[in-house]
Design a protein around this motif. Sequence first.
Motif, PDB file in Angstrom:
ATOM      1  N   ARG A  23       1.064  -1.447   0.119  1.00  0.00           N
ATOM      2  CA  ARG A  23      -0.275  -0.110   0.105  1.00  0.00           C
ATOM      3  C   ARG A  23       0.347   1.348   0.173  1.00  0.00           C
ATOM      4  NH1 ARG A  23      -3.520  -3.166   3.494  1.00  0.00           N
ATOM      5  NH2 ARG A  23      -5.579  -3.647   1.600  1.00  0.00           N
ATOM      6  N   GLU A  24       1.710   1.127   0.582  1.00  0.00           N
ATOM      7  CA  GLU A  24       2.731   2.495   0.905  1.00  0.00           C
ATOM      8  C   GLU A  24       3.657   2.630  -0.744  1.00  0.00           C
ATOM      9  OE1 GLU A  24       6.535   4.295   3.692  1.00  0.00           O
ATOM     10  OE2 GLU A  24       6.562   1.990   2.439  1.00  0.00           O
ATOM     11  N   MET A  25       4.008   1.177  -1.355  1.00  0.00           N
ATOM     12  CA  MET A  25       4.707   1.682  -2.787  1.00  0.00           C
ATOM     13  C   MET A  25       3.369   2.388  -3.766  1.00  0.00           C
ATOM     14  SD  MET A  25       6.678   1.407  -4.808  1.00  0.00           S
ATOM     15  CE  MET A  25       8.087   1.403  -3.937  1.00  0.00           C
ATOM     16  N   ILE A  26       2.154   1.951  -3.824  1.00  0.00           N
ATOM     17  CA  ILE A  26       1.341   2.745  -4.307  1.00  0.00           C
ATOM     18  C   ILE A  26       0.697   3.711  -4.667  1.00  0.00           C
ATOM     19  CG2 ILE A  26      -0.922   2.178  -4.770  1.00  0.00           C
ATOM     20  CD1 ILE A  26      -1.575  -1.155  -4.778  1.00  0.00           C
ATOM     21  N   TRP A  27       1.028   4.028  -2.561  1.00  0.00           N
ATOM     22  CA  TRP A  27       1.213   5.051  -2.844  1.00  0.00           C
ATOM     23  C   TRP A  27       2.348   6.412  -3.150  1.00  0.00           C
ATOM     24  CZ3 TRP A  27       3.570   8.301   1.128  1.00  0.00           C
ATOM     25  CH2 TRP A  27       2.813   9.345   1.926  1.00  0.00           C
ATOM     26  N   SER A  64       1.346   7.043  -6.911  1.00  0.00           N
ATOM     27  CA  SER A  64       0.164   7.794  -7.000  1.00  0.00           C
ATOM     28  C   SER A  64       1.068   9.646  -6.939  1.00  0.00           C
ATOM     29  CB  SER A  64      -0.772   7.726  -5.873  1.00  0.00           C
ATOM     30  OG  SER A  64      -0.417   8.157  -5.065  1.00  0.00           O
ATOM     31  N   GLY A  65       2.185   9.391  -5.943  1.00  0.00           N
ATOM     32  CA  GLY A  65       2.625  10.859  -6.259  1.00  0.00           C
ATOM     33  C   GLY A  65       2.046  11.678  -4.790  1.00  0.00           C
ATOM     34  N   ASP A  66       1.159  11.674  -4.025  1.00  0.00           N
ATOM     35  CA  ASP A  66       0.902  11.634  -2.802  1.00  0.00           C
ATOM     36  C   ASP A  66       1.052  12.317  -1.964  1.00  0.00           C
ATOM     37  OD1 ASP A  66      -1.606  13.036  -1.158  1.00  0.00           O
ATOM     38  OD2 ASP A  66      -2.660  10.688  -1.271  1.00  0.00           O
ATOM     39  N   ARG A  67       1.248  13.077  -1.579  1.00  0.00           N
ATOM     40  CA  ARG A  67       2.440  13.670   0.043  1.00  0.00           C
ATOM     41  C   ARG A  67       1.395  13.560   1.561  1.00  0.00           C
ATOM     42  NH1 ARG A  67       3.950  19.725  -1.430  1.00  0.00           N
ATOM     43  NH2 ARG A  67       3.986  20.247   0.570  1.00  0.00           N
ATOM     44  N   ASN A  68       0.200  13.236   1.327  1.00  0.00           N
ATOM     45  CA  ASN A  68      -0.372  13.920   2.526  1.00  0.00           C
ATOM     46  C   ASN A  68      -0.612  11.800   2.868  1.00  0.00           C
ATOM     47  OD1 ASN A  68      -3.099  13.589   4.216  1.00  0.00           O
ATOM     48  ND2 ASN A  68      -2.605  15.759   3.014  1.00  0.00           N
ATOM     49  N   ILE A  69      -1.207  12.027   4.136  1.00  0.00           N
ATOM     50  CA  ILE A  69      -1.282  10.765   4.693  1.00  0.00           C
ATOM     51  C   ILE A  69      -2.638   9.868   4.806  1.00  0.00           C
ATOM     52  CG2 ILE A  69       0.203  10.954   6.361  1.00  0.00           C
ATOM     53  CD1 ILE A  69      -1.160  11.737   8.206  1.00  0.00           C
ATOM     54  N   ARG A  70      -3.726  10.926   4.658  1.00  0.00           N
ATOM     55  CA  ARG A  70      -4.772  10.378   4.491  1.00  0.00           C
ATOM     56  C   ARG A  70      -5.804   9.498   4.306  1.00  0.00           C
ATOM     57  NH1 ARG A  70     -10.101  14.763   3.423  1.00  0.00           N
ATOM     58  NH2 ARG A  70     -11.306  13.534   5.406  1.00  0.00           N
ATOM     59  N   LYS A  71      -5.125   9.294   2.848  1.00  0.00           N
ATOM     60  CA  LYS A  71      -5.136   8.027   1.736  1.00  0.00           C
ATOM     61  C   LYS A  71      -4.696   6.468   2.706  1.00  0.00           C
ATOM     62  CE  LYS A  71      -6.631   9.915  -2.587  1.00  0.00           C
ATOM     63  NZ  LYS A  71      -6.141   9.973  -4.036  1.00  0.00           N
ATOM     64  N   TYR A 124       8.542  11.540  -1.113  1.00  0.00           N
ATOM     65  CA  TYR A 124       9.119  10.498  -2.305  1.00  0.00           C
ATOM     66  C   TYR A 124       7.954  10.359  -3.552  1.00  0.00           C
ATOM     67  CZ  TYR A 124      11.912   8.194   1.185  1.00  0.00           C
ATOM     68  OH  TYR A 124      12.991   7.684   1.981  1.00  0.00           O
ATOM     69  N   GLY A 125       6.882  10.004  -3.158  1.00  0.00           N
ATOM     70  CA  GLY A 125       6.060  10.606  -4.007  1.00  0.00           C
ATOM     71  C   GLY A 125       5.980  11.450  -5.122  1.00  0.00           C
ATOM     72  N   ALA A 126       6.280  12.394  -4.573  1.00  0.00           N
ATOM     73  CA  ALA A 126       5.829  13.866  -4.894  1.00  0.00           C
ATOM     74  C   ALA A 126       6.977  13.903  -6.135  1.00  0.00           C
ATOM     75  CB  ALA A 126       5.689  15.224  -4.119  1.00  0.00           C
TER      76      ALA A 126
END
Length: 307
Positions: A62-66, A69-76, A127-129
């Motif tokens: 789930r962390e790798m998929i996050w 996604s380029g997300d930078r917020n913990i909400r998802k 990371y993702g960003a």
Amino acid sequence: MRTAESQYLDLVRRVWEGGVERGDRTGTGTRALFGETMKFDLSDGTVPILTTKRVFWKTAVREMIWFLSGDRNIRKLVAQGVHIWTDWPLARFNSETGSGLDRAAFEARILADDDFAGQWGDLGPVYGAQWRHWPQYVEGEDGRFTRDANGIDQIAALVHGLKNNPYSRRHIFTGWNVAELDQMALPPCHMMYQYFVSGNTLSGILYQRSCDLGLGFAFNIFEAALLLRMLAQQCDLLPGEITWMGADCHLYLNHEHLVTEQLSRAPQDFPRLEIVRRPEDMFGYAIEDFVVTGYDPHPAIAAPVAV
């Protein structure tokens, strides 16, 4: 019995018994060695998930998929029951507001309140960003430079390069953006990845500037192998070998119980990973696409995270 995991246990033992004792940013203290390497063969379908303690591999997926996604917020992440990034924004919130919220209360507000999540759930350009939206500036007609909203997608560029110029020596992506390090909740520890195509086989290297061997490594090496498997599938290649390179390889002084218990356990062979669906691109994977079989680890070992 010697297994692929034994090289990790050997490193843990060497760090704990012979590492240099040093202060650190968190104030906890570590023992550390500098400049270590391990190699793990992925060609037989196995994946490096530690067996001397249970690793919650679905959380890592789930962390790798996050990340991807380029997300930078913990909400998802929080919405999926993933708590591994919560401690940093929680510490910032309590420090800046004088509050004493515990993790459960903080995460409940993250999920319930859009404005609160936007302000306090943001980790900065982590990371993702950087992987998906590396800053890029374009010149306007007036001669001024403005930041492009999307930036440079390093992952899309990597896939394109592997498909169209497989023998390039530039199959690299990184999260180490010097200009934005001070805006990140935590500068990237697993900071650079590079890939190598030989015939129809894909191998990779992960370079870590800093590695918490007690807690972080288990996720770091599994996610690096997972990412290589995803890339290989998307590029019609076979998985080869993942090489892990660690600079500051450390164990926290308050993890003695973890080290002692884990070193007393006998490692097993690594389990197998199957990717049961091929999405259209790197960004379409879901947790249900990954199946791990043959994983029968020793029990988990709880240990505090140094923030």
